[in-house]
Design an enzyme around this catalytic site. Structure first.
Site, mmCIF file in Angstrom:
data_model
loop_
_atom_site.group_PDB
_atom_site.id
_atom_site.type_symbol
_atom_site.label_atom_id
_atom_site.label_comp_id
_atom_site.label_asym_id
_atom_site.label_seq_id
_atom_site.Cartn_x
_atom_site.Cartn_y
_atom_site.Cartn_z
ATOM 1 C CB ILE A 235 38.112 7.032 -24.003
ATOM 2 C CG1 ILE A 235 38.918 5.807 -24.212
ATOM 3 C CG2 ILE A 235 39.223 8.153 -23.668
ATOM 4 C CD1 ILE A 235 39.354 5.791 -25.475
ATOM 5 C CG ASP A 236 34.016 12.147 -24.151
ATOM 6 O OD1 ASP A 236 34.860 12.674 -23.627
ATOM 7 O OD2 ASP A 236 33.155 12.469 -24.968
ATOM 8 C CG ASP A 237 30.113 7.877 -20.791
ATOM 9 O OD1 ASP A 237 29.493 8.401 -19.983
ATOM 10 O OD2 ASP A 237 30.407 7.880 -22.108
ATOM 11 C CG HIS B 280 35.887 15.770 -22.416
ATOM 12 N ND1 HIS B 280 34.831 15.407 -23.074
ATOM 13 C CD2 HIS B 280 35.744 17.187 -22.208
ATOM 14 C CE1 HIS B 280 34.060 16.227 -23.552
ATOM 15 N NE2 HIS B 280 34.557 17.282 -23.037
#
Length: 669
Positions: A402-404, A478
């Site tokens: 999810i972060d990427d 993010h």
């Protein structure tokens, strides 16, 4: 300053001019501005020069010497260890030893028992004599800390493979775990993706209990060689530890009565699960630890070294090796090209590079080709969600994160691409996937939805670090920032994420950082997300964050935070030697909070400019990345470049999402 389309530097951009107009006319302010512009120019040229011809960036990912030690132990177990590899690994391991004979898990950290044991054994494999001074110091320290018996379970598993520890004295890990339905506690999907990828092959190893001939004894690492594993009293039955200790005793007893046919079927199911998750490059999950255990497990089940699965797996391990100029060989736990590339693209645009710069477009092309468009393990919890995320590594289609995905979307939004329809389709898939991966509490974890079971961390063999993937402030921030840029601030799902972030703020005004060290990373992520989502800089949560950041600024003008803040919050929160990446995180938060003209920002910018090297880079020996809080730390070698450039670029050019500067790129792309 801005960069022209050929990468050289030229006139000041409109964003820079707007930012400069708000500057004080004092010589001090003008000097800070000039220093920042000069640093941005040099850092931009340096980063552009590091791009791979295919369009990606990747810095070394440095962890600790257990990666190198376990690589040698694997090769010893499989019978493929060679002198050249051994000598190069030993050279690196020796170079990381501290004066007291120990090895730490991060730069400047204390000696760590399991790490020191594994490093010692690796050097014994390389031929270092136990009575050599550096080895004797290590062995004495190991004994003073309880010897092998006091080490973590994973270290003792490695030793059991060679008869240096008894399998009966290890926690039981039954392969029948693979059959647990997803609604049953302790099924494999209750574990974080990195843990389940490791545990499944270890169930096979635990079932087989192999022992290879030991090339030497390790009596010197026991407090009492005649009693290497002295009995310990069980925890009270009413406690979690006591309950799971007794469960483990029951599993040991059950092992003796499980029909062989059942166990064989379970190990075959585990093998099928492992093979199905091997990536195209031969690795598993894009990370080294599951790869080594998968190779051992499959070999025990009859896969010879020439089998295509085994051959590809062994070849993939060599790609984790970083060869240094002195001949030393360092093993990366994983590789971070997608993460590094999206952060580099963000940094370069925020530093003034035009949205259609050829190198930004090339980076966007590469990122577009890396989008994962097939279901993976995440779909066990979200079976009807269409794919569309991005992974961290070169090859990891089973585990996009999810972060990427959030950061890649933010990077792609900065690029004026020659195929805008392709760009929009990819962004749309990524946004939809991230929204679908929201947990019940409104926040986001890294890889899975609602991966919050309290049971996995209680198991006796789960003493190696975090084994679940609960939502965190940095990842949630993010995602919220990305959703705000996509015009979804008013979406109820975005609002729930914002509400969770506000509730997660610490009493001192900071936010906890799960994937970066620590409160500086969390705060540096959340404040820009909130202001991008429309929060006024006067909001109480933002003012509390500013006050905290100003209170922990170092006397030299930078910011730093030691990894010990994960264990000793009061003493170490926001405290540590100044680093380039952590100073940048603090500046990114302060700039987003409207503090551009504050003395704290000026001092931080001056520190970054003064510590920049002649080639435009920064030095950063300290570990500012996190795998498992406290237990597994990371030095991302590109962090020292991308984050300072982002912060300085925003100082020179203004906040990209708080201005109208991005509108042209978004509207045309």
């Amino acid at each position: 300053m801005t960069a022209t389309t050929d990468g050289s530097t030229g006139a000041v951009s409109p964003r820079a001019a707007a930012a400069s107009e708000s500057d004080s006319t004092t010589p001090v302010a003008a000097g800070v501005q000039e220093a920042a512009e000069r640093a941005v120019r040099r850092a931009t040229d340096h980063l552009l020069a590091r791009q791979d011809p295919e369009g990606w960036w990747k810095g070394d990912l440095e962890t600790n010497v257990t990666m190198d030690a376990e690589d040698l132990l694997l090769r010893q177990f499989l019978g493929v260890r060679d002198e050249s590899t051994t000598n190069a690994a030993a050279l690196f391991i020796r170079g990381e030893q501290r004066e007291d004979g120990t090895w730490a898990t991060f730069h400047g950290g204390p000696g760590e028992l399991s790490t020191t044991i594994e490093a010692y054994v690796a050097l014994r494999l390389a031929g270092d004599a136990p009575d050599a001074p550096h080895m004797a110091r290590a062995a004495q320290w190991i004994r003073s800390r309880g010897g092998i018996a006091a080490s973590r379970v994973f270290t003792r598993i490695w030793l059991a493979l060679f008869g240096w520890w008894k399998w009966e004295d290890l926690p039981e890990l039954p392969p029948e775990l693979i059959w647990f339905p997803k609604w049953l506690p302790l099924n494999i999907y209750d574990f974080g993706c990195w843990a389940r990828q490791t545990i499944v092959p270890l169930t096979v190893v635990s079932a087989k209990r192999p022992v290879r001939p030991a090339p030497f004894p390790l009596d010197e690492l026991h407090t009492d060689p005649d009693r290497p594993n002295p009995a310990k009293p069980l925890a009270p039955m009413a406690s979690w530890d006591g309950a799971f200790q007794r469960l483990d005793k029951g599993l040991h007893a059950l092992r003796k009565v499980v029909p062989r046919s059942v166990r064989r079927a379970a190990t075959r199911s585990a093998a099928r699960w492992i093979v199905e998750r091997q990536e195209n490059d031969g690795c598993w999950g894009g990370i080294q630890p599951p790869a080594v255990y998968s190779l051992i497990a499959l070999h025990l089940l009859g896969y010879d070294l020439q089998h295509p699965v085994m051959r590809a797996g062994l070849e993939s391990l060599d790609r984790y090796a970083v060869w240094r100029e002195d001949g030393a060989r360092m093993i990366e736990a994983c590789q971070s090209p997608v993460w590094d590339t999206c952060l580099a693209a963000i940094a370069l645009f925020d530093a003034g590079l035009p949205a259609d710069h050829p190198q930004l477009v090339k980076a966007a092309d590469w990122m577009l080709g890396e989008q994962v468009v097939r279901p993976g393990d995440w779909s066990v919890r979200r079976p009807h969600l269409p794919p569309g995320g991005w992974a961290f590594e070169f090859h990891n289609d089973n585990y996009p994160d999810i972060d990427d995905t959030a950061e890649v979307v933010l990077a792609l939004r900065r690029v004026r691409h020659h195929d805008p329809e392709r760009l929009e389709r990819a962004i749309g898939r990524g946004v939809r996937w991230n929204l679908g991966m929201q947990s019940r509490n409104g926040a986001w974890g890294a890889f899975d939805v609602d991966n919050t079971s309290p049971f996995p961390n209680r198991l006796p063999f789960c003493d190696f670090g975090e084994v679940i993937d609960p939502p965190s402030a940095d990842v949630t921030a993010h995602v919220v920032e990305m959703l705000a840029v996509e015009g979804l601030t008013g979406d109820p799902r975005t609002r729930r994420g914002i509400e969770w972030l506000l509730a997660a703020q610490e009493p001192d005004g900071s936010w906890f950082g799960r994937w970066g060290v620590n409160y500086l990373y969390g705060t540096g992520s959340v404040v820009p997300a909130l202001t991008t989502a429309g929060f006024p800089v006067s909001h109480p949560a933002i003012r509390r964050a500013v006050t905290w950041l100003e209170s922990v600024q170092n006397d030299d003008g930078g910011w730093g935070e030691d990894l010990r803040s994960y264990r000793y919050v009061k003493e170490w929160s926001g405290r540590g030697a100044s680093t380039a990446s952590q100073t940048a995180w603090a500046l990114m938060a302060l700039l987003a909070a409207g503090e551009r003209d504050s003395p704290a920002v000026a001092r931080g910018v001056e520190w970054l400019a003064a510590t920049q090297r002649e080639d435009g880079s920064w030095d950063e020996p300290y570990f500012t990345g996190t795998g498992f809080p406290w237990d597994f730390s990371i030095n991302y070698h590109l962090y020292r470049q991308v984050f300072p450039l982002t912060a300085l670029g925003r100082y020179v050019h203004g906040e990209p999402f708080a201005r109208t500067a991005l509108a042209g790129a978004k509207g045309s792309g």
